[in-house]
Design an enzyme around this catalytic site. Structure first.
Site, PDB file in Angstrom:
ATOM      1  N   GLY A  49      -6.237   1.476   9.155  1.00  0.00           N
ATOM      2  CA  GLY A  49      -6.514   0.614   8.016  1.00  0.00           C
ATOM      3  C   GLY A  49      -6.431  -0.860   8.356  1.00  0.00           C
ATOM      4  N   LEU A  71      -3.236   4.454   9.870  1.00  0.00           N
ATOM      5  CA  LEU A  71      -3.115   3.782  11.160  1.00  0.00           C
ATOM      6  C   LEU A  71      -4.345   2.928  11.466  1.00  0.00           C
ATOM      7  CD1 LEU A  71      -0.964   3.936  13.527  1.00  0.00           C
ATOM      8  CD2 LEU A  71      -2.634   5.370  14.694  1.00  0.00           C
ATOM      9  N   TYR A 128      -1.538  20.471  -4.476  1.00  0.00           N
ATOM     10  CA  TYR A 128      -1.379  19.026  -4.639  1.00  0.00           C
ATOM     11  C   TYR A 128      -0.565  18.719  -5.895  1.00  0.00           C
ATOM     12  CZ  TYR A 128      -4.884  18.238  -0.983  1.00  0.00           C
ATOM     13  OH  TYR A 128      -5.587  18.213   0.207  1.00  0.00           O
TER      14      TYR A 128
END
Length: 326
Positions: A223, A221, A53
Site C-alpha cells: 500500500g 505491505l 466473515y
C-alpha cells in the site's frame, strides 16, 4: 468498468471484485452500505464474502449485512454476482463433530441453507470451497454440489487455496460425472507472493478456471502508506514484515514515484494484467479506499516497468517445469 467471463462459464463479472471481509469487524453497516452502493454505481457487479466473515462468535455477520443491503431493493440483488464460501466452523450451530471445519455433504447442505438465510436470497451465483478437505472424496463433493445446482440454489462452484494438482483432480472427476466442475480458484497472489505462477496460475488457465486473487496488496505491505510509521493495532505484525522487506519496498516506492502513481494502484494493476486473472479482490474498509482501488483498471504498465517490477519482486522463474528444469 471492464468485464470478463468467469473462467469457462458464460458468467460475466467486473474486473474488480469487491471483498467484504471487513464488513462488520472493521467497517460498520452504514459505511458498508455506502461502499456497496458505490460499487454498483461504478459497475462493479462481483461481490465476494464467506459464511465465517464476522469471525468467531460473530461468524455470519458479514453475510447478514449484505442481506440487509439486498433487502433495501432497488434491483440490488439482481445486479450482483454473489460469491460466498463454505468450510469453516460456524458458531450459530450446535457444537459437535460435524461442525468442525470441513466439506462433508452434510455440512455443505446445512451451511448453504444458513448462507441463503443470512444473505436473504434464494440463490448464490458462485459457491466456493474455502479450503481443501483431504478427507472428503470427490464423489461426495460433486454429489453435494450437483444437487445444489439442480435445486437452483447455486449457479457455479469455485475453489480457494487449492494446489494445482487438486484443481486438476477436481476437473477430472467432474468430467467423469459430465459436470461442469470448477469455474474459479481464489488464491493468494501479489507482487510479493508470486509462487502461484509456478503451478496454480497455468493450471487454472489451462483447465478453464478464472483466478480471483485475494490479498493483492499482501495485507497492506504494498500500500501507499506501508513505509509510514504505523500506530495502533496495525503496528504489530505488519511492521515486522515491512522491516523484513524494507529495501524492496523502498525500491518499489521509488519506481511508483517515477510513474506518478501510488504503490497500491501499481500493485493492483500488475495483478489484474496477468492473463490468468479474472479479478483481484479489493477489501476496502472505507468508501475512499474503494474509490482509490478502482483506479488500477485505468493504468497500463509498460514493458520496462514490468521488467523493473520483476527485478524488485522476483517470481519463481516462470511456469513449471521450465522454471526448474533444463
Amino acid at each position: 468498468m471492464q468485464y470478463s467471463y468467469l473462467g469457462k462459464s458464460g458468467l460475466k463479472v467486473s474486473r474488480i471484485c469487491l471483498g467484504t471481509m471487513n464488513f462488520g469487524p472493521a467497517t460498520d453497516e452504514k459505511e458498508a452500505f455506502r461502499i456497496m452502493d458505490a460499487a454498483l454505481d461504478a459497475g462493479v457487479n462481483f461481490f465476494d464474502t464467506a459464511n465465517i466473515y464476522g469471525w468467531g462468535e460473530n461468524s455470519g455477520l458479514t453475510e447478514e449485512i449484505i442481506g440487509r443491503w439486498f433487502k433495501q431493493g432497488g434491483g440490488r440483488r439482481e445486479k450482483v454476482v454473489l460469491a460466498t464460501k463454505v468450510y469453516g466452523s460456524m458458531h450459530d450451530e450446535t457444537d459437535g463433530p460435524n461442525n468442525e471445519a470441513g466439506l462433508s455433504a452434510y455440512k455443505i447442505r446445512r451451511h448453504l441453507e444458513g448462507s441463503l438465510q443470512r444473505l436473504q436470497t434464494d440463490h448464490i451465483e458462485l459457491y466456493q470451497m474455502h479450503h481443501v478437505d483431504p478427507v472428503i472424496t470427490w464423489d461426495e463433493l460433486w454429489g453435494a454440489f450437483e444437487h445444489a445446482v439442480y435445486q437452483g440454489k447455486i449457479g457455479y462452484v469455485g475453489s480457494s487455496n487449492f494446489a494445482a494438482w487438486q484443481i486438476a483432480l477436481a476437473q477430472s472427476e467432474a468430467k467423469n460425472r459430465h459436470f461442469l466442475g470448477l469455474v474459479s480458484e481464489q488464491h493468494k497472489y501479489s507482487l510479493n507472493c508470486r509462487l502461484p505462477e509456478l503451478e496454480v496460475l497455468p493450471a487454472a488457465k489451462a483447465l478453464g478456471l478464472g483466478v480471483i486473487p485475494w490479498s493483492p496488496l499482501d495485507g497492506g505491505l504494498l500500500g501507499r502508506n506501508a513505509l509510514q510509521k504505523l500506530e495502533g493495532t496495525r503496528s504489530g505484525g505488519i511492521s515486522e514484515r515491512i522491516e523484513q522487506h524494507q529495501t524492496q519496498l523502498e525500491d518499489f516506492a521509488a519506481l511508483c514515484r517515477d510513474l506518478g502513481e501510488p504503490q497500491d494502484t501499481v500493485a493492483l494493476a500488475w495483478v489484474a494484467a496477468n492473463p490468468a486473472v479474472t479479478a483481484p479482490i479489493i477489501g476496502p474498509r472505507t468508501l475512499e479506499q474503494f474509490e482509490t482501488a478502482l483506479k488500477c483498471l485505468d493504468l497500463t504498465l509498460d514493458e520496462s516497468t514490468l521488467n523493473r517490477l520483476d527485478e524488485i519482486f522476483p517470481g519463481p522463474g516462470g511456469h513449471a517445469p521450465n522454471a526448474y528444469a533444463w
